[in-house]
Design a protein around this motif. Structure first.
Motif, mmCIF file in Angstrom:
data_model
loop_
_atom_site.group_PDB
_atom_site.id
_atom_site.type_symbol
_atom_site.label_atom_id
_atom_site.label_comp_id
_atom_site.label_asym_id
_atom_site.label_seq_id
_atom_site.Cartn_x
_atom_site.Cartn_y
_atom_site.Cartn_z
ATOM 1 N N LEU A 9 -6.571 5.998 -12.696
ATOM 2 C CA LEU A 9 -6.072 5.907 -11.328
ATOM 3 C C LEU A 9 -6.802 4.814 -10.558
ATOM 4 N N ASP A 10 -8.077 4.620 -10.874
ATOM 5 C CA ASP A 10 -8.829 3.545 -10.229
ATOM 6 C C ASP A 10 -8.215 2.191 -10.548
ATOM 7 N N ARG A 11 -7.787 2.010 -11.799
ATOM 8 C CA ARG A 11 -7.136 0.756 -12.173
ATOM 9 C C ARG A 11 -5.816 0.571 -11.435
ATOM 10 N N LEU A 12 -5.128 1.667 -11.225
ATOM 11 C CA LEU A 12 -3.818 1.629 -10.594
ATOM 12 C C LEU A 12 -3.906 1.401 -9.097
ATOM 13 N N SER A 13 -4.995 1.813 -8.493
ATOM 14 C CA SER A 13 -5.080 1.875 -7.026
ATOM 15 C C SER A 13 -5.342 0.512 -6.386
ATOM 16 N N LEU A 14 -4.679 0.298 -5.259
ATOM 17 C CA LEU A 14 -4.951 -0.848 -4.397
ATOM 18 C C LEU A 14 -5.374 -0.341 -3.022
ATOM 19 N N ASP A 15 -6.165 -1.136 -2.334
ATOM 20 C CA ASP A 15 -6.529 -0.870 -0.949
ATOM 21 C C ASP A 15 -6.592 -2.230 -0.249
ATOM 22 N N PRO A 16 -6.776 -2.254 1.063
ATOM 23 C CA PRO A 16 -6.799 -3.556 1.753
ATOM 24 C C PRO A 16 -7.811 -4.541 1.168
ATOM 25 N N GLU A 17 -8.974 -4.030 0.758
ATOM 26 C CA GLU A 17 -9.988 -4.926 0.193
ATOM 27 C C GLU A 17 -9.515 -5.536 -1.123
ATOM 28 N N ARG A 18 -8.904 -4.723 -1.982
ATOM 29 C CA ARG A 18 -8.436 -5.247 -3.261
ATOM 30 C C ARG A 18 -7.281 -6.227 -3.072
ATOM 31 N N ILE A 19 -6.411 -5.953 -2.120
ATOM 32 C CA ILE A 19 -5.344 -6.908 -1.836
ATOM 33 C C ILE A 19 -5.936 -8.213 -1.314
ATOM 34 N N LEU B 251 0.830 -1.215 0.000
ATOM 35 C CA LEU B 251 0.000 0.000 0.000
ATOM 36 C C LEU B 251 0.860 1.260 0.000
ATOM 37 N N GLU B 252 1.975 1.237 0.701
ATOM 38 C CA GLU B 252 2.881 2.388 0.703
ATOM 39 C C GLU B 252 3.423 2.634 -0.702
ATOM 40 N N ALA B 253 3.850 1.575 -1.351
ATOM 41 C CA ALA B 253 4.350 1.716 -2.718
ATOM 42 C C ALA B 253 3.254 2.190 -3.653
ATOM 43 N N ASN B 254 2.051 1.654 -3.469
ATOM 44 C CA ASN B 254 0.945 2.018 -4.347
ATOM 45 C C ASN B 254 0.541 3.470 -4.169
ATOM 46 N N ARG B 255 0.551 3.950 -2.946
ATOM 47 C CA ARG B 255 0.235 5.366 -2.719
ATOM 48 C C ARG B 255 1.196 6.267 -3.467
#
Length: 439
Positions: A88-98, A68-72
């Motif tokens: 950006l939505d495609r690029l983004s990760l969050d805990p749920e997506r992980i 998440l740090e890298a993704n931010r």
């Protein structure tokens, strides 16, 4: 700048200083390491591969803060450079997506191993026992952009199907991909499988991708996944075998018999759930006698969809529903945002003619209560997937029970549609005899 970002930037800068000969040697060296790893992985049994997949899933969750740090950092850099919110939505990760990525790996582990599965088997009249069995392709390469989920999906599918994989995930997701690949490689090493089964050439940029595309004999198959420009660049320039995945100019036909409530639910899901992906609908074909059309168009407009309508479709709009005139270019557009082209047709056959002219061969759907219309539509569509009374968002490897997907192939050779484990294998003929000779 994080330590991971600094390391990634330093490696990229070092790679940029390489001469063309040094660059070629470096990428070829990576491909050769993948080849060696593929021989070990190709002989690994299912239990061993499944343990590793489950361990990677656990590691992704346990080390998600690193990811998440890298993704931010990637997202912030993308936003600063003007990347659209949809990309950006495609690029983004969050805990749920992980968590969903980890779940996909667990689902892969639960699926049968395709390696060694018999495609056909028989004993010939001369006594020879013949089997055609699935075997790994060997070294699979993937070029994609701004989609860190693809890093995990392709690595997982490759490992389960016994293939080594070389990834080029693009600069937009460089830090995220580096974190993900590091986790996967660490887990492979911890479980006694070669970490070179998953490699990346991101540090070599576009020039490295070009070398990879030309590495005939070192790469068994190359799979591009992204927008039209990326895919066509790979298809045009590659010297290695390519499985072409396609952009999604996806159509839905609203038939005259379609139920209004069903049509609204399907269209809203197909257009608005996640507009930036390839299985979202981009063109709505409306039967001129559809009684559901006004309510459907109004519902889409209320949901924030910009309707690009032809003259006949404008007449179907309820009072107060906004739209813009459609142009010829709209019929071929993959918007990947909240825009939808709308055209009115008089028959199913007219809709099929439009689809044949403008479709990218990805997915098409019909909403209808007529068996005759659905059968005509299914028979007449020549795309990788065709749906009846269901959202096009289901054209996805995970949704169709494949665990995950490498991409959605729009070609007709070897693989077509969502590509899962079986599509990452080829076959070997095994013939056993008792001294037979040909006469």
């Amino acid at each position: 700048m994080t330590d991971l970002q600094a390391e990634t930037t330093t490696r990229t800068d070092d790679a940029a200083a390489l001469s063309p000969e040094e660059l070629t040697g470096a990428v070829h060296g990576i491909a050769d390491r993948a080849r060696v790893a593929s021989r070990t992985l190709g002989r690994a049994n299912r239990a061993r591969k499944d343990r590793v997949l489950l361990a990677i899933a656990d590691a992704l969750v346990a080390r998600r803060d690193l990811v998440l740090e890298a993704n931010r950092a990637d997202v912030e850099r993308g936003r600063a450079s003007g990347t659209s919110e949809y990309l950006l939505d495609r690029l983004s990760l969050d805990p749920e997506r992980i968590g969903r990525l980890a779940d996909a790996l667990a689902a892969l582990a639960a699926l049968p191993d395709p390696v060694g599965t018999a495609v056909r088997a028989e004993t010939l009249p001369n006594g020879l026992r013949m089997r055609q069995v699935r075997v790994p392709l060997g070294v699979v390469a993937a070029i994609y952009e701004a989609r860190p989920n693809v890093t995990v999906d392709i690595a997982g599918l490759a490992l389960k199907s016994g293939n080594a994989v070389i990834l080029r995930g693009g600069s937009a997701a460089a830090a995220t991909n580096a974190a993900l690949v590091g986790i996967i490689r660490d887990t492979l090493e911890d479980h006694g499988l070669p970490d070179d089964a998953v490699l990346t050439i991101d540090e070599f940029g576009r020039d490295g991708a070009r070398v990879l595309m030309e590495a005939r004999g070192r790469v068994d198959v190359l799979i591009p996944r992204g927008g039209r420009e990326l895919i066509q660049s790979v298809v045009t320039n590659a010297r290695v075998p390519v499985i072409e995945t396609g952009e999604g100019n996806v159509h839905i036909l609203l038939d005259e018999s379609a139920d209004e409530d069903m049509a609204i639910d399907i269209l809203l899901n197909a257009k608005t759930q996640r507009p930036s992906v390839c299985n979202t609908v981009e063109t709505l074909l409306v039967h001129s006698r559809s009684t559901a059309a006004p309510a459907v168009l109004a519902a889409l407009a209320r949901a924030g969809v910009t309707l690009h309508v032809d003259d006949r479709s404008r007449a179907l709009l309820p009072e107060g529903t906004d739209a813009v005139p459609a142009t010829e270019e709209d019929w071929g557009r993959e918007y990947m945002q909240l825009d939808l082209a709308v055209r009115t047709v008089d028959t199913v056959d007219e809709a099929l003619q439009h689809i044949r002219r403008w479709s990218t061969g990805h997915s098409e759907a019909i909403i209808t209560n007529s068996l005759a219309s659905s059968e005509e539509f299914v028979a007449g569509v020549d795309s990788a997937a065709v749906l009846v009374n269901a959202s096009t968002r289901f054209v996805d490897g995970g949704e169709l029970g494949l665990g995950a997907e490498v991409g959605i192939s729009t070609q007709k050779m070897h693989a077509r549609g969502p590509m899962g484990l079986a599509e990452l294998t080829t076959t070997k003929w095994i013939v056993q005899g008792e001294g037979q000779i040909r006469r």
